[in-house]
Motif scaffolding. Structure first.
Motif, PDB file in Angstrom:
ATOM      1  N   THR A 177     -52.146 -10.319  17.073  1.00 33.74           N
ATOM      2  CA  THR A 177     -52.024 -10.227  15.427  1.00 33.74           C
ATOM      3  C   THR A 177     -52.688 -10.861  14.816  1.00 33.74           C
ATOM      4  OG1 THR A 177     -50.199 -10.844  13.696  1.00 33.74           O
ATOM      5  CG2 THR A 177     -50.287 -11.901  15.794  1.00 33.74           C
ATOM      6  N   ASP A 178     -52.629 -11.105  13.362  1.00 31.43           N
ATOM      7  CA  ASP A 178     -53.237 -12.588  12.371  1.00 31.43           C
ATOM      8  C   ASP A 178     -52.685 -13.064  11.727  1.00 31.43           C
ATOM      9  OD1 ASP A 178     -55.708 -10.777  12.741  1.00 31.43           O
ATOM     10  OD2 ASP A 178     -55.667  -9.393  11.067  1.00 31.43           O
ATOM     11  N   ARG A 179     -50.986 -12.911  11.772  1.00 31.18           N
ATOM     12  CA  ARG A 179     -49.911 -13.547  11.690  1.00 31.18           C
ATOM     13  C   ARG A 179     -49.310 -14.825  12.138  1.00 31.18           C
ATOM     14  NH1 ARG A 179     -43.757 -11.016  10.027  1.00 31.18           N
ATOM     15  NH2 ARG A 179     -42.903 -13.855  10.440  1.00 31.18           N
ATOM     16  N   ALA A 180     -48.817 -16.163  11.849  1.00 29.07           N
ATOM     17  CA  ALA A 180     -49.153 -17.364  12.907  1.00 29.07           C
ATOM     18  C   ALA A 180     -48.090 -17.267  14.043  1.00 29.07           C
ATOM     19  CB  ALA A 180     -48.496 -18.238  11.887  1.00 29.07           C
ATOM     20  N   ALA A 181     -48.387 -16.927  14.764  1.00 30.78           N
ATOM     21  CA  ALA A 181     -47.177 -17.451  16.140  1.00 30.78           C
ATOM     22  C   ALA A 181     -46.240 -18.104  15.483  1.00 30.78           C
ATOM     23  CB  ALA A 181     -47.535 -17.415  17.361  1.00 30.78           C
ATOM     24  N   SER A 182     -44.522 -17.921  15.875  1.00 36.14           N
ATOM     25  CA  SER A 182     -43.392 -18.296  15.784  1.00 36.14           C
ATOM     26  C   SER A 182     -42.105 -17.822  16.249  1.00 36.14           C
ATOM     27  CB  SER A 182     -42.921 -18.777  13.882  1.00 36.14           C
ATOM     28  OG  SER A 182     -42.513 -17.587  13.220  1.00 36.14           O
ATOM     29  N   ASP A 183     -41.176 -18.737  16.333  1.00 35.43           N
ATOM     30  CA  ASP A 183     -39.754 -17.924  16.894  1.00 35.43           C
ATOM     31  C   ASP A 183     -39.194 -16.872  15.998  1.00 35.43           C
ATOM     32  OD1 ASP A 183     -40.221 -19.959  19.292  1.00 35.43           O
ATOM     33  OD2 ASP A 183     -38.470 -21.107  18.275  1.00 35.43           O
ATOM     34  N   GLU A 184     -39.436 -17.531  15.057  1.00 34.45           N
ATOM     35  CA  GLU A 184     -38.692 -16.345  13.580  1.00 34.45           C
ATOM     36  C   GLU A 184     -39.965 -14.791  13.777  1.00 34.45           C
ATOM     37  OE1 GLU A 184     -38.429 -15.714   8.846  1.00 34.45           O
ATOM     38  OE2 GLU A 184     -39.719 -17.655   9.632  1.00 34.45           O
TER      39      GLU A 184
END
Length: 525
Positions: free
Chosen positions: A464-471
């Motif tokens: 993914t291009d989106r930042a990794a996060s728990d959310e």
């Protein structure tokens, strides 16, 4: 149309395939017969009429287009065959070549087969271990490669390495530009290696010259090739799809084919499709996903009338992209290097409805069933093992599938892609396809990861291009659970820059499973 004079290539409808497809009708498409047949003659020599008609269009990654004619390839292949004779190459000797699509590639491929030698195409990105394993297995008399790979090839003992450069082409030009083939239909023509890991060498699949004839059912009904098509297949001809369906099948019909040389680039491919007004393309599922992810499809205009794909299922989002971009359905064809193509979607047949995501129906003359563990046919919608009737018995394809009420087959993953977690049976492919519908998921691979409580849990590897996060992980879990079932979601999510793939472009889930198994083993010590 006089049906007594008509050939299989004159028919395009599904009903005609059922009515007219037969072994005798296939043989009628060729100059050879059941005793004497040569692939090089059928694909190249008989179409070399002095007109300079294009045989292969090569789209190079650097932006160049190279067009090779039937006349060029026929003359070069004949000269190379004489050169092999002069170098004491005997029938059944193996001639290996590790070359990108180019004049030397086709000259070597067809020239070797004319002499009765066996052509062994090798993937150009093989490293030393992968190359050595295959060379040790097939023991070629000569290995032909380019200058860049020559040093790597010379590290292998016991094989003569020849560099395919202008010097070789100049050397063979002193020989005659015609050659009388020396083969029977039953003689070996090609050794083909499937794409495996360097630690597990797949056995070479050995093809006779007669294989070209049986292949044509898949060409006619899997890719829908007919004379007059402008065809393109970006898959490497080192692999089964690129060689048999992308190269030999269209050339045998006198159809100009196209291919890609160098590092694959989706935008470069689409420019080639536009510039050459390609009407029929057969590609791997990965190629279509890369075209979608490039975001550049809107920059081009296309003349596509027929599309097919193979290798693995295409996710729904990519199927939607194909429909919106090319305005024709994507027709799956299913098979393996070992068994050939057995399920198709009859591209170009106006009386056949393509169901999105379906493997289609059986190639004429093939019989398949989805069976349960006891060998009984499964009811529509029930997942079982896909079985093929061959040699008077049912043989496993090692794939899971289901059928619908209309007799269409659907792929449900490899037998080892089933995940059983806390008693629940889940399909890795189904979970992947659902996750790929999320706008921020570019690629995804799902496996069963070892778990001390549940045995296995679903783990997803996400590009993914989106930042990794728990959310983001919770969002993906909820997204999947709401579309499938409360238990069908990835309990573990790992964000990765890329997924491991086989050289043929398929997601290599076994590498992911092996990694997770090794991690679990370390934790128990």
């Amino acid at each position: 149309m006089d049906r007594l004079m008509a050939k299989l290539t004159d028919y395009t409808r599904y009903a005609d395939a059922q009515a007219h497809a037969s072994g005798d009708a296939l043989w009628a498409l060729f100059d050879g017969d059941r005793d004497a047949l040569n692939i090089a003659n059928e694909c190249i020599t008989r179409h070399a009429d002095g007109s300079g008609r294009a045989a292969v269009r090569i789209a190079h990654a650097d932006g160049r287009d190279e067009i090779l004619s039937f006349d060029q390839i026929a003359a070069g292949a004949a000269q190379f065959a004489h050169w092999l004779d002069a170098n004491d190459v005997q029938p059944s000797d193996r001639i290996a070549f590790m070359l990108e699509p180019s004049l030397p590639f086709y000259v070597c491929l067809f020239g070797a087969m004319q002499t009765g030698a066996i052509s062994v195409p090798l993937f150009t990105l093989f490293g030393p271990d992968a190359l050595r394993l295959r060379v040790d297995d097939c023991k070629p008399k000569i290995l032909i490669t380019n200058a860049e790979k020559a040093e790597l090839a010379r590290q292998i003992d016991g094989v003569r390495v020849v560099v395919a450069d202008d010097g070789l082409l100049d050397e063979i030009m002193k020989y005659p530009a015609t050659y009388a083939p020396k083969t029977k239909a039953s003689d070996m023509a090609v050794f083909q290696y499937t794409s495996g890991t360097t630690r597990e060498l797949p056995e070479a699949v050995k093809h006779t010259h007669r294989t070209l004839v049986t292949l044509m059912f898949a060409a006619l009904y899997g890719t829908g090739i007919r004379p007059g098509d402008a065809f393109f297949c970006p898959s490497s001809p080192a692999w089964g799809h690129g060689l048999w369906h992308g190269t030999l099948a269209p050339l045998a019909m006198g159809v100009t084919t196209g291919t890609f040389a160098g590092r694959f680039d989706a935008t470069r491919l689409m420019k080639a499709l536009q510039d050459h007004k390609i009407t029929n393309m057969s590609a791997a599922a990965t190629h279509y996903r890369m075209m979608k992810n490039s975001g550049t499809a809107g920059d081009f205009g296309f003349a596509i009338q027929k599309l097919s794909y193979t290798g693995e299922p295409i996710d729904p989002a990519t199927l939607d992209f194909i429909e919106e971009t090319f305005h024709v359905p994507a027709c799956s064809m299913y098979g393996t290097t070992e068994i050939g193509v057995v399920l198709v979607n009859f591209p170009g047949a106006d009386d056949y409805a393509v169901k999105p995501g379906s493997l289609g129906k059986a190639v004429p003359g093939q019989k398949l069933e989805v069976q349960d563990a006891e060998g009984h046919p499964c009811a529509p919608g029930v997942i079982g093992e896909l079985m093929l009737w061959r040699r008077e018995r049912w043989e496993t394809t090692k794939d899971l599938a289901k059928i619908d009420e209309d007799g269409y087959f659907y792929h449900c993953g490899r037998a080892d892609d089933v995940i059983i977690s806390a008693g629940w049976t889940m399909s890795a492919v189904e979970i992947e396809n659902t996750m790929l519908k999320h706008a921020d998921v570019k690629e995804c691979a799902v496996i069963g990861a070892p778990d001390s409580t549940r045995g296995l849990v679903v783990k997803a590897f996400v590009v993914t291009d989106r930042a990794a996060s728990d959310e983001f992980i919770k969002e993906l879990q909820t997204f999947t659970r709401e579309k499938l079932a409360q238990h069908e979601f990835p309990r573990l999510v790992e964000f990765v820059e890329e997924l491991p793939k086989t050289p043929a472009g398929k997601v290599h889930r076994k590498i992911l499973r092996d990694r997770e198994a090794a991690k679990a083993a370390e934790l128990t010590h």
